[in-house]
Design an enzyme around this catalytic site. Sequence first.
Site, short mmCIF file in Angstrom:
data_model
loop_
_atom_site.label_atom_id
_atom_site.label_comp_id
_atom_site.label_asym_id
_atom_site.label_seq_id
_atom_site.Cartn_x
_atom_site.Cartn_y
_atom_site.Cartn_z
N ARG A 97 0.80 -1.21 0.00
CA ARG A 97 0.00 0.00 0.00
C ARG A 97 0.83 1.27 0.00
NH1 ARG A 97 -2.82 -3.86 1.91
NH2 ARG A 97 -0.87 -4.36 2.90
N THR A 98 1.80 1.34 0.91
CA THR A 98 2.51 2.60 1.06
C THR A 98 3.26 2.93 -0.23
OG1 THR A 98 2.75 2.13 3.40
CG2 THR A 98 4.19 3.81 2.50
N LYS A 150 25.40 -5.36 -2.01
CA LYS A 150 26.87 -5.36 -2.07
C LYS A 150 27.48 -4.70 -0.84
CE LYS A 150 26.80 -4.81 -7.11
NZ LYS A 150 27.13 -3.86 -8.20
N ARG A 188 11.62 3.59 3.53
CA ARG A 188 11.20 2.61 4.54
C ARG A 188 12.40 1.75 4.87
NH1 ARG A 188 5.89 -1.10 4.44
NH2 ARG A 188 5.06 0.89 5.15
N HIS A 209 5.50 6.17 11.38
CA HIS A 209 4.96 5.99 10.03
C HIS A 209 3.96 7.14 9.79
CE1 HIS A 209 3.65 4.23 6.39
NE2 HIS A 209 3.35 3.01 6.78
C1 NCD Z 1 2.00 -1.02 8.30
C2 NCD Z 1 3.52 -0.87 8.43
O1 NCD Z 1 4.25 -1.14 7.48
O2 NCD Z 1 3.90 -0.41 9.49
N1 NCD Z 1 1.58 -1.22 7.00
C3 NCD Z 1 1.29 -0.14 6.20
O3 NCD Z 1 2.14 0.66 5.89
N2 NCD Z 1 0.02 0.03 5.81
C4 NCD Z 1 1.40 -1.99 9.28
C5 NCD Z 1 1.94 -3.39 9.36
O4 NCD Z 1 2.86 -3.79 8.66
O5 NCD Z 1 1.39 -4.14 10.18
#
Ligand code: NCD
Length: 307
Positions: free
Chosen positions: A53-54, A82, A103, A131
């Site tokens: 999703r993100t 590497k 991320r 997040h």
């Molecule tokens: C979340 C995350 O990556 O922190 N997912 C997201 O970005 N929608 C929640 C999760 O992984 O449980």
Amino acid sequence: MRHDHLLTAKQLSRADVETVLDRAAAFDADPGAARELHADKLLGLCFFEPSTRTKMSFETAAKRLGGDVVDMGSVESSSVKKGESLADTVRVVEGYADALVLRHPKQGAAKMASDFVDVPVLNAGDGAGHHPSQTLLDLYTIRERAGLDGISVGIVGDLKYGRTVHSLAHALTNFDVRQHFVSPESLRLPRSVRYDLHEAGAQVREHEDLDAVLPNLDVLYVTRIQRERFPDEEEYEAVAGEYRITEETLAAADDDLAVLHPLPRVDEIAPEVDDADAATYFEQAHNGVPVRMALLDLLLGEGGDRA
Ligand code: NCD
């Protein structure tokens, strides 16, 4: 919004949140209006952990604004494999892109990256840290369903490792919200987050039993137990499946309850709940696009002047 980077939800004031949410609502109402706003802008995607999703909603948002993305791809297929450092990676990608979405499994990684580059860094999850863009779409969804003042929000599941929880809890302190945290003792909110909430004067209660608090909630925010963050599998097994939302759970809740989940879910919400009026999590995931469009619009420049 006057920020270069979006690193934690702590940096967001009530006015910041409202600016992003209002702009997201405008994009939601008329998606075509954004088509040329950021033509030629490139968003760098650096995802060192899995994402559906993100990553895809940031990509959709960039394209809907007329821009595009450059994607590092998986860790396996990049020079990270590497042994390249995060600092080197982001300094290189900075030369290709107008903003960076990062991320990473290490808490504090986005902050560290922001010390090395001049383009805006958007933290898309740093380990068990924060997040914040998820929080903005959570708030957008809550505002649409219940309003953001005078409500009770229950947050259930992995409060210790859940970065969406930490960011949401901080952001909710900007509003008149009673926060109920429901978890096993071993997955309580980290002390540092509890301290911050206390300092912000938040209305907070902690519980182990969901039933006791459920009837009073306007919003129930369900989270996945973050298996990948547990130091040992036995500890995970001991708490997995502790809370599972079913039709029976909802029978004890208010008729207007909205159930949210950042997704992915494993088994904490039974599929039968998907058809209930309360089920808001897919709508929530879709809201990621207008909210990230608004965020990018503000952080990429001209938008800030129009705020
Ligand atoms: C979340 C995350 O990556 O922190 N997912 C997201 O970005 N929608 C929640 C999760 O992984 O449980």
